[in-house]
Motif scaffolding. Structure first.
Motif, PDB file in Angstrom:
ATOM      1  N   GLN A  50       0.817  -1.204   0.119  1.00 25.83           N
ATOM      2  CA  GLN A  50       0.050   0.008  -0.135  1.00 25.83           C
ATOM      3  C   GLN A  50       0.841   1.295   0.054  1.00 25.83           C
ATOM      4  O   GLN A  50       0.514   2.212  -0.788  1.00 25.83           O
ATOM      5  CB  GLN A  50      -0.855   0.155   1.234  1.00 25.83           C
ATOM      6  CG  GLN A  50      -2.007  -1.150   1.290  1.00 25.83           C
ATOM      7  CD  GLN A  50      -3.208  -0.345   0.579  1.00 25.83           C
ATOM      8  OE1 GLN A  50      -3.441   0.416  -0.051  1.00 25.83           O
ATOM      9  NE2 GLN A  50      -4.522  -1.173   1.425  1.00 25.83           N
ATOM     10  N   LYS A  51       1.768   1.260   0.796  1.00 30.24           N
ATOM     11  CA  LYS A  51       2.610   2.429   0.914  1.00 30.24           C
ATOM     12  C   LYS A  51       3.473   2.643  -0.271  1.00 30.24           C
ATOM     13  O   LYS A  51       3.513   3.968  -0.831  1.00 30.24           O
ATOM     14  CB  LYS A  51       3.839   2.202   2.107  1.00 30.24           C
ATOM     15  CG  LYS A  51       3.364   2.436   3.360  1.00 30.24           C
ATOM     16  CD  LYS A  51       4.419   2.257   4.678  1.00 30.24           C
ATOM     17  CE  LYS A  51       3.873   2.321   5.929  1.00 30.24           C
ATOM     18  NZ  LYS A  51       5.044   2.217   6.935  1.00 30.24           N
TER      19      LYS A  51
ATOM     20  N   HIS B 208       2.578   1.577  -3.446  1.00 27.68           N
ATOM     21  CA  HIS B 208       1.866   2.160  -4.488  1.00 27.68           C
ATOM     22  C   HIS B 208       1.250   3.463  -4.647  1.00 27.68           C
ATOM     23  O   HIS B 208       1.023   3.904  -5.546  1.00 27.68           O
ATOM     24  CB  HIS B 208       0.275   0.984  -4.466  1.00 27.68           C
ATOM     25  CG  HIS B 208       0.437  -0.051  -5.108  1.00 27.68           C
ATOM     26  ND1 HIS B 208      -0.435  -1.061  -4.675  1.00 27.68           N
ATOM     27  CD2 HIS B 208       1.220  -0.528  -5.850  1.00 27.68           C
ATOM     28  CE1 HIS B 208      -0.078  -2.153  -5.687  1.00 27.68           C
ATOM     29  NE2 HIS B 208       1.051  -1.960  -6.239  1.00 27.68           N
ATOM     30  N   SER B 209       1.458   4.074  -3.311  1.00 31.20           N
ATOM     31  CA  SER B 209       1.208   5.332  -3.550  1.00 31.20           C
ATOM     32  C   SER B 209       2.325   6.366  -4.594  1.00 31.20           C
ATOM     33  O   SER B 209       1.893   7.352  -4.905  1.00 31.20           O
ATOM     34  CB  SER B 209       1.568   6.277  -2.202  1.00 31.20           C
ATOM     35  OG  SER B 209       0.701   5.297  -1.025  1.00 31.20           O
ATOM     36  N   PHE B 210       3.255   5.814  -4.668  1.00 35.48           N
ATOM     37  CA  PHE B 210       4.172   6.319  -5.745  1.00 35.48           C
ATOM     38  C   PHE B 210       3.832   6.117  -7.165  1.00 35.48           C
ATOM     39  O   PHE B 210       4.258   7.021  -7.986  1.00 35.48           O
ATOM     40  CB  PHE B 210       5.615   5.993  -5.341  1.00 35.48           C
ATOM     41  CG  PHE B 210       6.443   6.479  -4.085  1.00 35.48           C
ATOM     42  CD1 PHE B 210       7.235   7.412  -3.968  1.00 35.48           C
ATOM     43  CD2 PHE B 210       6.150   5.238  -2.996  1.00 35.48           C
ATOM     44  CE1 PHE B 210       7.747   7.778  -2.964  1.00 35.48           C
ATOM     45  CE2 PHE B 210       6.643   5.908  -1.977  1.00 35.48           C
ATOM     46  CZ  PHE B 210       7.500   7.093  -1.617  1.00 35.48           C
ATOM     47  N   VAL B 211       3.037   5.469  -7.413  1.00 35.18           N
ATOM     48  CA  VAL B 211       2.755   5.308  -8.792  1.00 35.18           C
ATOM     49  C   VAL B 211       1.225   5.547  -9.109  1.00 35.18           C
ATOM     50  O   VAL B 211       0.328   5.645  -8.421  1.00 35.18           O
ATOM     51  CB  VAL B 211       2.904   3.666  -9.487  1.00 35.18           C
ATOM     52  CG1 VAL B 211       4.446   3.613  -9.167  1.00 35.18           C
ATOM     53  CG2 VAL B 211       2.187   2.575  -8.748  1.00 35.18           C
TER      54      VAL B 211
ATOM     55  N   ARG C  10      -0.711   0.089 -10.476  1.00 33.90           N
ATOM     56  CA  ARG C  10      -0.772  -0.733  -9.430  1.00 33.90           C
ATOM     57  C   ARG C  10      -1.453  -1.956  -9.525  1.00 33.90           C
ATOM     58  O   ARG C  10      -2.460  -2.128  -9.640  1.00 33.90           O
ATOM     59  CB  ARG C  10      -1.654   0.327  -8.258  1.00 33.90           C
ATOM     60  CG  ARG C  10      -1.074   1.473  -7.923  1.00 33.90           C
ATOM     61  CD  ARG C  10      -1.889   2.281  -6.870  1.00 33.90           C
ATOM     62  NE  ARG C  10      -1.622   3.802  -6.978  1.00 33.90           N
ATOM     63  CZ  ARG C  10      -2.263   4.648  -6.233  1.00 33.90           C
ATOM     64  NH1 ARG C  10      -3.599   4.334  -5.889  1.00 33.90           N
ATOM     65  NH2 ARG C  10      -1.905   5.730  -6.459  1.00 33.90           N
TER      66      ARG C  10
ATOM     67  N   LYS D  95      -9.759   4.267  -0.617  1.00 36.81           N
ATOM     68  CA  LYS D  95      -8.461   3.906  -0.150  1.00 36.81           C
ATOM     69  C   LYS D  95      -8.239   4.219   1.415  1.00 36.81           C
ATOM     70  O   LYS D  95      -7.999   3.262   2.292  1.00 36.81           O
ATOM     71  CB  LYS D  95      -7.152   4.185  -1.034  1.00 36.81           C
ATOM     72  CG  LYS D  95      -5.978   3.776  -0.340  1.00 36.81           C
ATOM     73  CD  LYS D  95      -4.742   3.908  -1.378  1.00 36.81           C
ATOM     74  CE  LYS D  95      -3.401   3.778  -1.050  1.00 36.81           C
ATOM     75  NZ  LYS D  95      -2.409   3.891  -2.104  1.00 36.81           N
TER      76      LYS D  95
ATOM     77  N   GLU E 125       0.815   9.025   6.320  1.00 38.01           N
ATOM     78  CA  GLU E 125       2.010   8.689   5.687  1.00 38.01           C
ATOM     79  C   GLU E 125       1.650   8.219   4.098  1.00 38.01           C
ATOM     80  O   GLU E 125       2.354   8.708   3.046  1.00 38.01           O
ATOM     81  CB  GLU E 125       3.124   7.570   6.236  1.00 38.01           C
ATOM     82  CG  GLU E 125       4.276   7.770   5.704  1.00 38.01           C
ATOM     83  CD  GLU E 125       5.124   6.552   6.309  1.00 38.01           C
ATOM     84  OE1 GLU E 125       5.952   6.128   5.836  1.00 38.01           O
ATOM     85  OE2 GLU E 125       4.950   6.303   7.606  1.00 38.01           O
ATOM     86  N   ILE E 126       0.812   7.130   4.139  1.00 36.13           N
ATOM     87  CA  ILE E 126       0.448   6.693   2.838  1.00 36.13           C
ATOM     88  C   ILE E 126      -0.287   7.485   2.080  1.00 36.13           C
ATOM     89  O   ILE E 126      -0.122   7.907   0.832  1.00 36.13           O
ATOM     90  CB  ILE E 126      -0.476   5.272   2.913  1.00 36.13           C
ATOM     91  CG1 ILE E 126       0.511   4.199   3.670  1.00 36.13           C
ATOM     92  CG2 ILE E 126      -0.863   4.879   1.615  1.00 36.13           C
ATOM     93  CD1 ILE E 126      -0.529   2.932   3.903  1.00 36.13           C
ATOM     94  N   LEU E 127      -1.336   8.174   2.638  1.00 44.13           N
ATOM     95  CA  LEU E 127      -2.236   9.128   1.745  1.00 44.13           C
ATOM     96  C   LEU E 127      -1.279  10.324   1.462  1.00 44.13           C
ATOM     97  O   LEU E 127      -1.637  11.013   0.357  1.00 44.13           O
ATOM     98  CB  LEU E 127      -3.541   9.532   2.655  1.00 44.13           C
ATOM     99  CG  LEU E 127      -4.540   8.447   2.940  1.00 44.13           C
ATOM    100  CD1 LEU E 127      -5.512   8.770   3.532  1.00 44.13           C
ATOM    101  CD2 LEU E 127      -4.659   7.498   1.554  1.00 44.13           C
TER     102      LEU E 127
ATOM    103  N   THR F 173       1.781  10.739   0.848  1.00 46.33           N
ATOM    104  CA  THR F 173       2.723  10.377  -0.268  1.00 46.33           C
ATOM    105  C   THR F 173       1.923  10.332  -1.526  1.00 46.33           C
ATOM    106  O   THR F 173       2.210  10.820  -2.735  1.00 46.33           O
ATOM    107  CB  THR F 173       3.239   8.777  -0.065  1.00 46.33           C
ATOM    108  OG1 THR F 173       4.036   8.920   0.922  1.00 46.33           O
ATOM    109  CG2 THR F 173       4.323   8.449  -1.426  1.00 46.33           C
ATOM    110  N   GLU F 174       0.755   9.455  -1.511  1.00 46.02           N
ATOM    111  CA  GLU F 174       0.078   9.474  -2.787  1.00 46.02           C
ATOM    112  C   GLU F 174      -0.475  10.944  -3.545  1.00 46.02           C
ATOM    113  O   GLU F 174      -0.514  11.308  -4.548  1.00 46.02           O
ATOM    114  CB  GLU F 174      -1.268   8.899  -2.466  1.00 46.02           C
ATOM    115  CG  GLU F 174      -2.319   8.821  -3.646  1.00 46.02           C
ATOM    116  CD  GLU F 174      -2.870   7.392  -3.845  1.00 46.02           C
ATOM    117  OE1 GLU F 174      -2.675   6.440  -2.948  1.00 46.02           O
ATOM    118  OE2 GLU F 174      -3.760   7.195  -4.830  1.00 46.02           O
TER     119      GLU F 174
END
Lengths: 254, 254, 254, 254, 254
Positions: A238-239, A241-244, A249, D109, D125-127, D129-130
């Motif tokens: 999940q972490k 995947h935030s970059f793409v 994904r 998500k 952190e995850i959101l 980054t997204e």
């Protein structure tokens, strides 16, 4: 191989040459002293601006960056899910055997630090410093091209000023004014061409490539930290995947 | 000694002179009042912009920076590994004897603070402030050259406007128009030359040198902190290697 | 008293006047309507851009900043070492008697807050906010001069456009074209002069002075915090020495 | 559907065409080689500057962004108050059933991560980054249009320089000078038009749209965190209302 | 009421008109098609750049900001000292009765949150988000004026290019060249006027006003937090005094 760069350079230059030939011969646009002052002067100014080693070294770096194959982030994420799964099942030391199979030096260093049992904070500090300085070295390459693209039109204008002063001081023969002024304008033309269809877009491409490479390294950094902290592989995915973008994904868990 | 700066200045100026001589004599490009207004006016504007002491002092600093030998970061890292090894084996006080042998004032101060037993946080605060203000002083040097490079073309344009107004007000003799306008353009030429093949690239070189020096100081800061925290020498080496490109990393442990 | 500013203004203007007089009389460069449109228009645009009170008030602030005597940082550091030594020996309340002898309002406020026994964090918050807003008020002064220096050439160009349109619409008498165009160029000349040898370098000087004053305040802030935390005077001196170049560091302990 | 973009393009172009036709025929403003060098050269330079895939892909993204319906933030806030109320009454797992009804992928998500019971810090952190990488991808689109808008006038000037050099070298027939120069100016005209009433304002619109989309995502991020922390629905509403202007705040509690 | 804006616009425009009338009639400077292309084209480009609603709405916001009465910060500080004194003496709930008397919505919201007993951290988060988005909405207004000021001269140049091309293509009658070129220059004149004595300084005024309003809100935020933390009223006054220059600090305690 970066096909767009080569396509762009070739097409832009041929279009300019073609449009010149539609109006006159190419000969009128070639003048050795004009070329000398623009090319030589731009290189001279850039050599004052940057250490000699950097100017030479960075062109090499530039070529490497342009021809480099960019990493596949989705594949990278898949490997990390794999690493995390094994680290969870067999313990973090189980990753030691995989390190030698890893090609990317940055990823290898990160895995080694994790297996060595460093604190996540210390790993982050080391890898983040490395990313910062990789970025600084890439930025230097782009900056040198940007500098070339700034001095080229300036030297072009200096050349035109020289030509104009010489023309204005000997205006006895009116029929020579036109051709003299045409020659004077050539340096401005060379400077504009070099800046706008070579140096400035090259600087832009280097900046773009650097961003991509830094983004890949950020994915690696986040993956490493996630493993070092013992994150669940699903959370790690999940972490990362935030970059793409959403359409790239592909989850290993669905 | 910075060979590129000298090479750049000499080559750029000779190319310009050469290209002038290919078209006419150099005499037509020398005009005392034009030179006076551009050089004098630029210095005047810069003196309004910066305190007198800074203008004088910074040129000295600039020279020092350009002629300074840059430190070897790999050697510096090797010394730090050495310091860390001894500190681990013999205790941090064992470094006291080495302090007097250190040439670099910043490194010496850092070691002294460490031996004095200050907290890493306090050491970081002191050394980081010092780095910030070294950076500010270097930036001042680059800014003054940048300012010179901004005012020179402006004063050149002012000179050309003066020449144009004078020419336009006495256009009785058509044959004098050309030469008058040639003279009017000379100030723009001087301003462009001074800015683009002297002041602006010099400002760029000072910025570059400052970055290098600050980077060396960052390595020292990180090395000192690593020793003060009692890091393992291998970890310290890993941390400091992050600052240099992979091909300059020579480990003391392999 | 800031000798460089006055020297710069006087020398730059005299050089321009001198170079004008070498070619023609000064009379040709004076034109009341041209002066009116550039000076008046620039002031008008600046008055739209900034509140009236700020434009008037900031010129006063500007003068004060330029004529202000800059504080001696080494002397300031010496006083702080003194304060810290007494605070250590006789307790922090011993500083109360010194507060009234302090001239600088910012330092006085800092000492008072310390003697009042506020937490270092609260002291830092109060003094840092004050530094931020002093900086903002200084920045406003520099910004107004920068704005004047941006609108002056723009208004100059507007004036020249007016002159050109008028000249082009009545070209019956060829002999009047030259002088008409000369007059049209005067507004551009005025705008360039005002911007480049008055407003823009003045803006630069204000920025420079503001940096110096803010740096002095940062030294005070750090000294106050060091006393409030009960630092050893030697450590306090080390901390404050980081703000000045090595050759200005005179230790009270060696 | 973004009516302003279409209205703006149509009105600006028709005004230019109209004003041309008031003075002459349109024919004089069409010249195939001029168009070729500006359009082709600009595309060439942009292709050097950006990877081919990005240039193609981003135009598609650009279209999608322009035609996308913007979310209603007040409605979004109302849903969040609803989610928070149910989460408080029935427990956080009660939201699981709502997830499938949510259209927006980012919100879905976020809800999933909350229902999965992740720590608020990890969710943030995850959101975040997204959001950062969505922003980076949008920025790329705006940057490409900005680059097109920078190279178009540059190529226009190169085309004009070519035309001028050709005209100046064959000035035998004075009557052809005017028309030749008119043609030479056309490339500058094309470059200015493309940059100022197409590429640059499009880049601005993309930046604006990106800001709006990122703001909506920030509202979602803050709402999700508020639910994950178990905030009172009234507090959650207060927090989210901070993002919208006062006149769009409709409370569910008054 | 912002007298400087009106004074500036009126004086700058009258000076330009006056200086035109000193040389010729005003009629020569009015040309409907030229006005149409600059005004219409600039609006068109801006409408591509910004959503229609924003362009319309922001002009309204701009007017409101310009005509808004700025708050008196010293008075605001006095009220806060008052609030803090009562909160200390009678408890924080004593402020509930004052909330309805407060005019400023932001201050009211802050007091309500404090009386509701929220944690200072949560209050800060809510109010800071609100400040950030007020700033973003103000910035949008300034940005739209800045955009108008960027496109106006660009459209002016496009208009001049059109005029030049048309003039150059029909140079049969030499006597018409001057007047045709005069008309061609009018669009550049219009664009420069609109940008430099309307749009750009208006953008600057909006930015300045926004800074002032944000500063007032920062004072409110800090005052609210100080009350929520139960600070001594003297300390609260010290904190808030940091935002204003020394000569506006009137203490309630001396």
């Amino acid at each position: 191989m970066d096909i767009a760069t080569i396509l762009g350079v070739v097409s832009a230059f041929s279009l300019v040459l073609l449009s010149i030939m539609m109006g006159s011969g190419l000969g009128a646009f070639f003048n050795a002293p004009s070329l000398m002052i623009v090319v030589g002067g731009t290189l001279g100014a850039t050599m004052i601006n940057y250490p000699l080693g950097d100017v030479i070294g960075v062109i090499r770096v530039g070529m490497k960056v342009i021809f480099a194959k960019s990493s596949s982030v989705p594949e990278l994420i898949a490997s990390f899910v794999d690493f995390a799964t094994r680290a969870r099942r067999e313990g973090i030391l189980a990753l030691e055997s995989s390190i030698s199979e890893v090609n990317d030096e940055f990823l290898r260093k990160g895995l080694q630090l994790t297996v060595d049992g460093l604190e996540p904070v210390a790993i982050e500090e080391i890898l983040q410093t490395e990313i910062d300085y990789v970025e600084a070295r890439h930025k230097l390459g782009a900056d040198i091209f940007q500098t070339l693209g700034t001095f080229a039109p300036a030297l072009g204008m200096i050349g035109t000023l020289i030509g104009l002063v010489q023309m204005l001081q000997s205006m006895d023969d009116p029929s020579s004014i036109g051709p003299s002024m045409a020659v004077a304008l050539l340096t401005t033309f060379y400077g504009s061409m070099m800046a706008n269809i070579l140096f400035l877009p090259m600087a832009g491409k280097l900046r773009k490539r650097s961003q991509e490479e830094v983004m890949v390294k950020e994915v690696v950094l986040n993956g490493i930290l996630s493993i070092a902290k013992g994150d669940n592989p699903r959370i790690l995915e999940q972490k990362l995947h935030s970059f793409v973008p959403p359409n790239q994904r592909k989850s290993a868990f669905s």
